[in-house]
Design a protein around this motif. Structure first.
Motif, PDB file in Angstrom:
ATOM      1  N   ILE A   8      -8.204  53.129 -36.761  1.00  0.00           N
ATOM      2  CA  ILE A   8      -8.252  53.371 -35.311  1.00  0.00           C
ATOM      3  C   ILE A   8      -9.386  52.533 -34.711  1.00  0.00           C
ATOM      4  O   ILE A   8     -10.744  52.566 -35.451  1.00  0.00           O
ATOM      5  CB  ILE A   8      -8.545  54.693 -34.764  1.00  0.00           C
ATOM      6  N   PRO A   9      -9.629  51.729 -33.677  1.00  0.00           N
ATOM      7  CA  PRO A   9     -10.628  50.995 -33.030  1.00  0.00           C
ATOM      8  C   PRO A   9     -11.886  52.003 -32.394  1.00  0.00           C
ATOM      9  O   PRO A   9     -11.494  53.334 -32.290  1.00  0.00           O
ATOM     10  CB  PRO A   9     -10.113  50.200 -31.979  1.00  0.00           C
ATOM     11  N   ARG A  23       2.907  50.188 -40.096  1.00  0.00           N
ATOM     12  CA  ARG A  23       3.291  50.523 -41.538  1.00  0.00           C
ATOM     13  C   ARG A  23       2.467  51.817 -41.911  1.00  0.00           C
ATOM     14  O   ARG A  23       2.789  52.489 -42.839  1.00  0.00           O
ATOM     15  CB  ARG A  23       3.448  49.484 -42.549  1.00  0.00           C
ATOM     16  N   THR A  24       1.140  51.939 -41.219  1.00  0.00           N
ATOM     17  CA  THR A  24       0.169  52.795 -41.870  1.00  0.00           C
ATOM     18  C   THR A  24       0.592  54.059 -41.399  1.00  0.00           C
ATOM     19  O   THR A  24       1.512  54.258 -40.354  1.00  0.00           O
ATOM     20  CB  THR A  24      -0.983  52.429 -41.479  1.00  0.00           C
ATOM     21  N   ARG A  25       0.227  55.225 -42.160  1.00  0.00           N
ATOM     22  CA  ARG A  25       0.172  56.583 -41.812  1.00  0.00           C
ATOM     23  C   ARG A  25      -0.384  56.665 -40.309  1.00  0.00           C
ATOM     24  O   ARG A  25       0.206  57.628 -39.289  1.00  0.00           O
ATOM     25  CB  ARG A  25      -0.228  57.533 -42.664  1.00  0.00           C
ATOM     26  N   LEU A  26      -1.379  56.281 -40.225  1.00  0.00           N
ATOM     27  CA  LEU A  26      -2.228  56.468 -39.031  1.00  0.00           C
ATOM     28  C   LEU A  26      -1.434  55.928 -37.706  1.00  0.00           C
ATOM     29  O   LEU A  26      -1.258  56.746 -36.833  1.00  0.00           O
ATOM     30  CB  LEU A  26      -3.713  55.613 -39.050  1.00  0.00           C
ATOM     31  N   GLU A  62      -8.134  62.706 -29.957  1.00  0.00           N
ATOM     32  CA  GLU A  62      -7.795  63.595 -30.907  1.00  0.00           C
ATOM     33  C   GLU A  62      -8.175  62.723 -32.458  1.00  0.00           C
ATOM     34  O   GLU A  62      -8.712  63.625 -33.375  1.00  0.00           O
ATOM     35  CB  GLU A  62      -6.344  63.897 -30.871  1.00  0.00           C
ATOM     36  N   VAL A  63      -7.666  61.662 -32.567  1.00  0.00           N
ATOM     37  CA  VAL A  63      -7.979  60.907 -33.841  1.00  0.00           C
ATOM     38  C   VAL A  63      -9.290  60.781 -34.102  1.00  0.00           C
ATOM     39  O   VAL A  63      -9.881  61.051 -35.115  1.00  0.00           O
ATOM     40  CB  VAL A  63      -7.082  59.592 -33.825  1.00  0.00           C
ATOM     41  N   GLN A  64     -10.250  60.315 -33.136  1.00  0.00           N
ATOM     42  CA  GLN A  64     -11.479  60.150 -33.406  1.00  0.00           C
ATOM     43  C   GLN A  64     -12.215  61.507 -33.824  1.00  0.00           C
ATOM     44  O   GLN A  64     -13.024  61.457 -34.909  1.00  0.00           O
ATOM     45  CB  GLN A  64     -12.242  59.896 -31.849  1.00  0.00           C
ATOM     46  N   ILE A  65     -11.893  62.594 -33.070  1.00  0.00           N
ATOM     47  CA  ILE A  65     -12.407  63.843 -33.387  1.00  0.00           C
ATOM     48  C   ILE A  65     -12.015  64.417 -34.807  1.00  0.00           C
ATOM     49  O   ILE A  65     -12.856  64.950 -35.543  1.00  0.00           O
ATOM     50  CB  ILE A  65     -11.890  65.059 -32.250  1.00  0.00           C
TER      51      ILE A  65
END
Length: 121
Positions: A8-9, A23-26, A62-65
C-alpha cells in the motif's frame, strides 16, 4: 513503464487500489473490502461520486491502521499520535457514508423477468 506495487502506498491517491499488483493478497483483500463496503452502502451503481471517493479512503485507512497494529503486535514501535489520528479519521469517514447497511433496490420478480425478456430480444 507502469509498475504495479506490492504494498500500500504511504500516501493516499485516488488510484491506489488500481496501482497495486492484483496478484497480491493485499490487492485482493483491498478490492474485496471496497466491494463489501460499496455493497453495504447500496451497491456501487447507487453511490454518488463522493461516497465512492470516501469508500476508497476508508479502505486505505483501514489497511494503514491494520499494518500499524500488526507492527505493534510484533513488538515494534509505532507513531501512536498518527495511529490515533487515523482511527479518528476512519470513524469520521464511516459516519459520513453511514454505519447502517442499505438494501440495494431490486425490482419485484415480475419486473425483473420482464426486463430480462426485453434484454434478450
Amino acid at each position: 513503464m507502469n509498475t504495479k506495487q506490492a504494498e500500500i502506498p504511504a500516501r493516499y491517491s485516488s488510484d491506489w487500489i488500481e496501482s497495486l499488483d492484483g496478484r497480491t493478497r493485499l490487492a485482493q483483500a483491498a478490492r474485496a473490502r471496497l466491494d463489501a463496503l460499496q455493497a453495504d452502502l447500496g451497491g456501487s451503481d447507487a453511490l454518488s461520486y463522493q461516497r465512492r471517493s470516501l469508500a476508497k479512503r476508508i479502505v486505505w485507512l483501514e489497511v494503514q491502521i491494520e499494518q500499524r497494529e500488526a507492527a505493534l503486535a510484533r513488538g515494534e514501535e509505532i507513531d501512536e499520535a498518527r495511529h490515533t489520528n487515523n482511527v479518528n479519521t476512519l470513524v469520521g469517514l464511516l459516519k459520513s457514508v453511514g454505519l447502517d447497511r442499505k438494501a440495494k433496490d431490486v425490482p419485484d420478480l415480475a419486473t425483473y423477468l420482464q426486463q430480462r425478456s426485453e434484454a434478450a430480444q
